[in-house]
Design an enzyme around this catalytic site. Structure first.
Site, mmCIF file in Angstrom:
data_model
loop_
_atom_site.group_PDB
_atom_site.id
_atom_site.type_symbol
_atom_site.label_atom_id
_atom_site.label_comp_id
_atom_site.label_asym_id
_atom_site.label_seq_id
_atom_site.Cartn_x
_atom_site.Cartn_y
_atom_site.Cartn_z
ATOM 1 N N LYS A 28 0.834 -1.210 0.000
ATOM 2 C CA LYS A 28 0.000 0.000 0.000
ATOM 3 C C LYS A 28 0.867 1.258 0.000
ATOM 4 O O LYS A 28 0.618 2.198 -0.762
ATOM 5 C CB LYS A 28 -0.933 -0.037 1.216
ATOM 6 N N SER A 29 1.891 1.285 0.843
ATOM 7 C CA SER A 29 2.751 2.479 0.936
ATOM 8 C C SER A 29 3.432 2.756 -0.401
ATOM 9 O O SER A 29 3.485 3.898 -0.874
ATOM 10 C CB SER A 29 3.835 2.258 2.005
ATOM 11 N N GLY A 101 -5.283 7.880 5.445
ATOM 12 C CA GLY A 101 -4.393 8.873 6.041
ATOM 13 C C GLY A 101 -3.143 9.056 5.223
ATOM 14 O O GLY A 101 -2.646 10.175 5.038
ATOM 15 N N ARG A 129 -9.218 12.206 12.129
ATOM 16 C CA ARG A 129 -7.780 12.039 12.412
ATOM 17 C C ARG A 129 -7.023 13.377 12.342
ATOM 18 O O ARG A 129 -7.413 14.268 11.598
ATOM 19 C CB ARG A 129 -7.173 11.019 11.424
ATOM 20 N N GLN A 176 4.388 9.245 7.318
ATOM 21 C CA GLN A 176 3.499 10.120 6.542
ATOM 22 C C GLN A 176 3.934 11.567 6.674
ATOM 23 O O GLN A 176 3.976 12.305 5.684
ATOM 24 C CB GLN A 176 2.054 9.942 7.003
ATOM 25 N N ASP A 327 1.635 -1.137 11.957
ATOM 26 C CA ASP A 327 0.328 -1.580 11.461
ATOM 27 C C ASP A 327 0.007 -3.027 11.854
ATOM 28 O O ASP A 327 -1.098 -3.510 11.579
ATOM 29 C CB ASP A 327 0.273 -1.448 9.936
ATOM 30 N N ARG A 403 -7.738 -3.179 9.389
ATOM 31 C CA ARG A 403 -6.853 -4.109 10.111
ATOM 32 C C ARG A 403 -7.530 -4.693 11.354
ATOM 33 O O ARG A 403 -7.184 -5.786 11.792
ATOM 34 C CB ARG A 403 -5.533 -3.441 10.451
#
Ligand code: S3P
Length: 450
Positions: A28-29, A101, A129, A176, A327, A403
């Site tokens: 994903k990143s 996010g 968030r 991030q 995560d 998750r």
């Protein structure tokens, strides 16, 4: 755009051995970064193995809104024809980053030093968030942000027309935030310097170098000092996205707790800034074997075999490892429930500001399933009951968090009674093939109304 649709209640039942090969989706990143960096080059970037989960699809849509041409060729093959550093167009409409996010924070960074205005929103989870952690450093470049109380989305960013370079020490361990500052630094003149006291995932640094930026990393007493030369001309790349270790964590952990299991997860990314879970599981007594270690596209990759591990023990997870497995704590806490003794997880305050408050979400569900959990602001402990002894039989809330939903689905494969999850729809954000992949291994997850 998860959490916008109808909830999908799910039940995961105790099952026989999990066997076979689990081809988990792309990272994903790296997928988000491939699209964003592709949009910041002039010319065509080719991406193979892109994660086609909702989070990344939202980023693809956003890149189109900023002027890039993003094309899905099918089967995980994508191309991005970018507009160049500083070339973003002003979006015609609000940018909806759904549940992501990573998407919103990286995109804010990427547009923050262009003379354009953009408004960002997301689902109920994302709109709760904190964004101040990104807009504070972006203000140093000259970017203005107006959002809701507490620095929440929806939020409008007015990009800096004449950005200045920035030196910034990231106050929380967050890839991030680091990445948002680096991406903003791309269109500032001179050198932007980011200092992180604790190393976090370094995909942005690796990929910026791969795209031709001049970026240096130095380990110092103050931490990792990352220096980026501004206003480079980025060169389009061909990117092969490795499979996501954070998604691999689910079939791997399931194999460890379901008797007789033997599962192979090929081609997973094993970047050291991401691999903390596997070291932790090995310390707990997990039977994991790494085969065929190699490097692909600047990232270490291996095939991982996980087998049922009858003698799991609780351990103290070193806090210094937290960023490299941030995560994975939800699914680790599930494995810890099936271990003998206490698993102690310290230095994990960041878990409280993820897609959900992950300590709270897991503690509530684990307790409902008969497991003792103790917690504080930045720590939690799970007292394991040992294989075969975890009652289960609870209905748990996924709190719009993929998750959390997948961690409890894994748990139900080895509890005495099934686990019911109120809403599995968020799973589509990162692992849209989760149910089918787990069913092929032998899991019994059904959509239910229980
Ligand atoms: C990510 C960074 C981490 C992680 C997230 C992906 C990234 O968030 O939890 O899933 O791709 O940079 P933080 O930066 O908030 O730690």
């Amino acid at each position: 755009m998860s959490g916008h649709g109808t909830p999908i209640p799910m039940t995961s039942r105790p099952c026989g051995p999990l066997k076979g090969t689990a081809n988990v989706p792309g990272d994903k990143s790296i997928s988000h970064r491939s699209l964003i960096l592709g949009a910041l080059c002039v010319g065509e970037t080719r991406i193979t193995g892109l994660l086609e989960g909702d989070d990344v699809l939202d980023t693809a849509r956003a890149m189109r809104a900023f002027g890039a041409t993003v094309t899905d060729h099918g089967g995980g093959e994508w191309t991005v024809s970018g507009v160049g550093v500083g070339g973003f167009a002003e979006p015609q409409n609000v940018i909806d980053c759904g549940n992501s996010g990573t998407g919103v924070r990286l995109i804010m960074g990427a547009m923050a030093t262009s003379p354009i205005t953009a408004t960002f929103t997301g689902d109920a989870s994302l709109n709760g968030r904190p964004m101040g952690r990104v807009t504070d450093p972006l203000a140093l470049f000259g970017t203005q942000a107006v959002g809701r109380e507490g620095g929440r989305l929806p939020m409008t960013l007015v990009g800096a027309a004449e950005p200045v370079p920035v030196q910034y020490t990231v106050p929380v361990p967050s890839a991030q935030v680091k990445s948002a500052v680096l991406l903003a630094g791309l269109n500032a003149p001179g050198q932007t310097v980011v200092i992180e006291k604790e190393a976090t995932r370094d995909h942005t640094e690796r990929m910026l170098q791969g795209f031709g930026a001049t970026l240096h990393v130095e380990e110092t007493d103050e931490g990792r000092v990352i220096t980026l030369d501004g206003q480079p001309e980025l060169t389009p790349q061909t990117i092969i996205v490795p499979r996501d270790p954070s998604s691999a964590a689910f079939p791997v952990c399931a194999a460890l707790i379901v008797p007789g299991s033997d599962v192979l997860v090929p081609n997973i990314g094993l970047n050291p800034t991401r691999a903390g879970l596997f070291a932790t599981l090995q310390e707990m007594g997990a039977d994991l074997t790494f085969e065929n270690m190699r490097e692909e596209g600047g990232e270490p990759v291996a095939d991982l075999r996980a087998k049922f591990s009858p003698d799991l023990k609780g351990i103290a997870v070193p806090p210094a490892r937290a960023a490299s497995m941030i995560d994975e704590y939800p699914v680790l806490s599930v494995v810890a429930s099936f271990a003998e003794g206490v698993t102690d997880m310290q230095g994990v305050k960041e878990l409280r500001v993820k897609e959900s408050d992950r300590i709270d979400a897991m503690a509530k569900g684990l307790r409902a399933a008969g497991v003792q959990v103790d917690e504080g602001p930045d720590w939690w402990q799970v007292t394991g009951l040992g294989h075969g002894n975890v009652p289960g039989g609870a209905t748990v809330a996924s709190q719009l968090d993929h998750r959390i939903a997948m961690a409890f689905a894994v748990m139900g494969m080895a509890t005495q009674k099934p686990m019911h999850i109120d809403d599995g729809s968020p799973i589509a954000t990162s692992f849209p093939i989760f149910e089918g992949l787990m069913a092929d291994l032998g899991a019994q997850i059904v959509r239910s109304n229980t």
